[in-house]
Design a protein around this motif. Structure first.
Motif, PDB file in Angstrom:
ATOM      1  N   PRO A   1       0.794  -1.243   0.000  1.00  0.00           N
ATOM      2  CA  PRO A   1       0.000   0.000   0.000  1.00  0.00           C
ATOM      3  C   PRO A   1       0.820   1.284   0.000  1.00  0.00           C
ATOM      4  O   PRO A   1       0.352   2.303  -0.509  1.00  0.00           O
ATOM      5  N   TRP A   2       2.038   1.262   0.563  1.00  0.00           N
ATOM      6  CA  TRP A   2       2.806   2.507   0.637  1.00  0.00           C
ATOM      7  C   TRP A   2       3.659   2.778  -0.601  1.00  0.00           C
ATOM      8  O   TRP A   2       4.280   3.816  -0.702  1.00  0.00           O
ATOM      9  N   ASN A   3       3.704   1.832  -1.578  1.00  0.00           N
ATOM     10  CA  ASN A   3       4.460   2.135  -2.800  1.00  0.00           C
ATOM     11  C   ASN A   3       3.712   1.772  -4.075  1.00  0.00           C
ATOM     12  O   ASN A   3       4.247   1.935  -5.169  1.00  0.00           O
ATOM     13  N   SER A   4       2.481   1.272  -3.952  1.00  0.00           N
ATOM     14  CA  SER A   4       1.788   0.737  -5.119  1.00  0.00           C
ATOM     15  C   SER A   4       0.291   0.962  -5.018  1.00  0.00           C
ATOM     16  O   SER A   4      -0.259   1.217  -3.943  1.00  0.00           O
ATOM     17  N   GLN A   5      -0.360   0.824  -6.163  1.00  0.00           N
ATOM     18  CA  GLN A   5      -1.807   0.708  -6.205  1.00  0.00           C
ATOM     19  C   GLN A   5      -2.139  -0.767  -6.362  1.00  0.00           C
ATOM     20  O   GLN A   5      -1.652  -1.416  -7.297  1.00  0.00           O
ATOM     21  N   VAL A   6      -2.934  -1.305  -5.463  1.00  0.00           N
ATOM     22  CA  VAL A   6      -3.281  -2.722  -5.479  1.00  0.00           C
ATOM     23  C   VAL A   6      -4.802  -2.840  -5.541  1.00  0.00           C
ATOM     24  O   VAL A   6      -5.509  -2.241  -4.723  1.00  0.00           O
TER      25      VAL A   6
ATOM     26  N   ALA B   1      -1.651  -5.060  -9.553  1.00  0.00           N
ATOM     27  CA  ALA B   1      -0.888  -4.100  -8.756  1.00  0.00           C
ATOM     28  C   ALA B   1       0.138  -3.418  -9.650  1.00  0.00           C
ATOM     29  O   ALA B   1       0.669  -4.033 -10.590  1.00  0.00           O
ATOM     30  N   GLN B   2       0.417  -2.156  -9.343  1.00  0.00           N
ATOM     31  CA  GLN B   2       1.454  -1.434 -10.076  1.00  0.00           C
ATOM     32  C   GLN B   2       2.127  -0.437  -9.152  1.00  0.00           C
ATOM     33  O   GLN B   2       1.507   0.179  -8.296  1.00  0.00           O
ATOM     34  N   ASN B   3       3.450  -0.329  -9.325  1.00  0.00           N
ATOM     35  CA  ASN B   3       4.214   0.714  -8.649  1.00  0.00           C
ATOM     36  C   ASN B   3       4.890   1.566  -9.714  1.00  0.00           C
ATOM     37  O   ASN B   3       4.500   1.518 -10.889  1.00  0.00           O
ATOM     38  N   SER B   4       5.895   2.328  -9.360  1.00  0.00           N
ATOM     39  CA  SER B   4       6.488   3.261 -10.322  1.00  0.00           C
ATOM     40  C   SER B   4       7.233   2.553 -11.449  1.00  0.00           C
ATOM     41  O   SER B   4       7.440   3.138 -12.521  1.00  0.00           O
ATOM     42  N   GLN B   5       7.640   1.276 -11.238  1.00  0.00           N
ATOM     43  CA  GLN B   5       8.452   0.587 -12.236  1.00  0.00           C
ATOM     44  C   GLN B   5       7.788  -0.633 -12.862  1.00  0.00           C
ATOM     45  O   GLN B   5       8.030  -0.942 -14.030  1.00  0.00           O
ATOM     46  N   TYR B   6       6.938  -1.327 -12.094  1.00  0.00           N
ATOM     47  CA  TYR B   6       6.456  -2.635 -12.545  1.00  0.00           C
ATOM     48  C   TYR B   6       4.948  -2.754 -12.338  1.00  0.00           C
ATOM     49  O   TYR B   6       4.347  -2.028 -11.550  1.00  0.00           O
ATOM     50  N   GLU B   7       4.368  -3.722 -13.056  1.00  0.00           N
ATOM     51  CA  GLU B   7       2.974  -4.050 -12.857  1.00  0.00           C
ATOM     52  C   GLU B   7       2.809  -5.568 -12.917  1.00  0.00           C
ATOM     53  O   GLU B   7       3.533  -6.252 -13.647  1.00  0.00           O
TER      54      GLU B   7
END
Length: 374
Positions: free
Chosen positions: A278-283, A297-303
């Motif tokens: 939750p603190w670095n990604s949208q899940v 889920a996705q963060n700034s680099q990966y999904e």
């Protein structure tokens, strides 16, 4: 301490008489046999003398068969404070309850109770313990006997950790983040070993399974409050991908004085840790009461995208609750899983993998329809 030891590996009970539980989960998957053994241990209200004081050992075995034994005497439970180590036994073998025990023995008696339970050499445990278990980060051993049916399970195997929770050459991480070092989240959850290799044997009612470097996994949870509702997806036995481990899950948990719904995905692959929390990604997730689990889920680099399904009915399991150890979740170790991991900027495919030996669970409630949330 093993170099891959994670935070929260030690026992959390503070010695108080507040409502408390701690649970541990060990698993071995046997690819050639197409079977999995999952061992679940718990201790509740360890101060003793309370309505729910006691321990239990559960095994989800071949074809999702189930065995459970309780250990009412909290004084025969032990656990290490600063590393992964625990054990519980019901009683000694009859031949060891008199002449075999001396004043210098580590199992010297006080009345009818063994004093200071602790980790025993494997041969001594095998010889002296009638029913019980002991487990560390690198060793797991036990025997359970069901007196009603005569069913017996025995196991002994060594564990070589491969992945803890984080990059191999970095400090290992708390699954719930650095805030979990304080009593903020209830319950706490920690993946102890995302992937390891197990060598030894398991006997399931006299059928013996021997294995070398079989995929192994471990996690734990603890606290003074209990999750209301949760789901779980776990696999480290993928087709043609021996160096891949996935753990994903979500639930409604207590945070200080309010409740929140959270979920995460963690992937270890070829020495690298891909974390979606939750603190670095949208899940996001869409979970049926049973049979279908979907996450993105996705963060700034990966999904990442996960789809898990099963046509099997699953097996009801017990879990600690405010009302004690009760049937409140359902599991299978033979689920289907499809995983895709991509670079976000270019959509380049890093990984696609499948397995039909995925662990799947839903628990708590109410499950009155699809649980869909962000």
């Amino acid at each position: 301490m093993p170099p891959l030891q994670t935070p929260h590996s030690g026992y959390h009970w503070d010695g108080s008489d507040r409502r408390f539980f701690e649970g541990w989960y060990y698993r071995v998957t046997l690819p050639e046999a197409r079977q999995t053994f999952a061992f679940m241990y718990s201790i509740e209200d360890p101060t003793g003398g309370q309505a729910h004081s006691g321990g239990a050992a559960q095994i989800l075995g071949p074809n999702d068969e189930y065995l459970c034994r309780t250990f009412p005497d909290v004084q025969s439970f032990w656990a290490w404070r600063h590393a992964l180590g625990l054990g519980h036994w019901r009683r000694l073998n009859a031949t060891n309850e008199s002449s075999k025990i001396t004043e210098s023995s580590p199992l010297v008696r006080r009345g009818s109770r063994a004093a200071s339970p602790h980790l025993l050499p494997p041969a001594q445990f095998d010889h002296q313990i009638h029913e019980g278990y002991q487990a560390t980060a690198t060793w797991h051993q036990g025997i359970l006997r069901d007196p009603g049916s005569g069913f017996t399970a025995r196991w002994q195997y060594a564990i070589e950790p491969v992945y803890g929770w984080g990059d191999v050459n970095e400090s290992q991480q708390s699954t719930a983040g650095w805030l979990s070092q304080w009593q903020i989240f209830e319950p706490g959850w920690q993946i102890l070993m995302a992937h390891g290799l197990a060598t030894g044997w398991i006997e399931w009612n006299h059928k013996r399974y021997e294995f070398v470097n079989a995929p192994a996994y471990g996690e734990k949870n603890w606290g003074g409050a209990f999750p209301q509702k949760w789901f779980w997806i776990n696999c480290n036995c993928f087709a043609n991908e021996p160096d891949l481990a996935l753990t994903a899950g979500g639930g409604r948990r207590g945070v200080l004085w309010w409740m929140e719904s959270v979920a995460m995905v963690g992937i270890h692959y070829k020495g690298k840790f891909y974390e979606f929390v939750p603190w670095n990604s949208q899940v996001t997730w869409e979970i049926q009461p049973w049979g279908d689990w979907r996450m993105r889920a996705q963060n700034s680099q990966y999904e990442v995208e996960l789809t898990a399904t099963t046509n099997l009915p699953g097996t009801p399991l017990r879990a600690p609750t405010q009302q004690g150890l009760v049937f409140c979740c359902r599991d299978t170790m033979r689920g289907q899983i499809h995983l895709q991991l991509r670079q976000r900027a270019t959509s380049k495919l890093i990984l696609t993998a499948t397995s039909d030996l995925c662990g799947l669970e839903t628990g708590g409630g109410p499950w009155d329809g699809v649980w869909k949330s962000e």
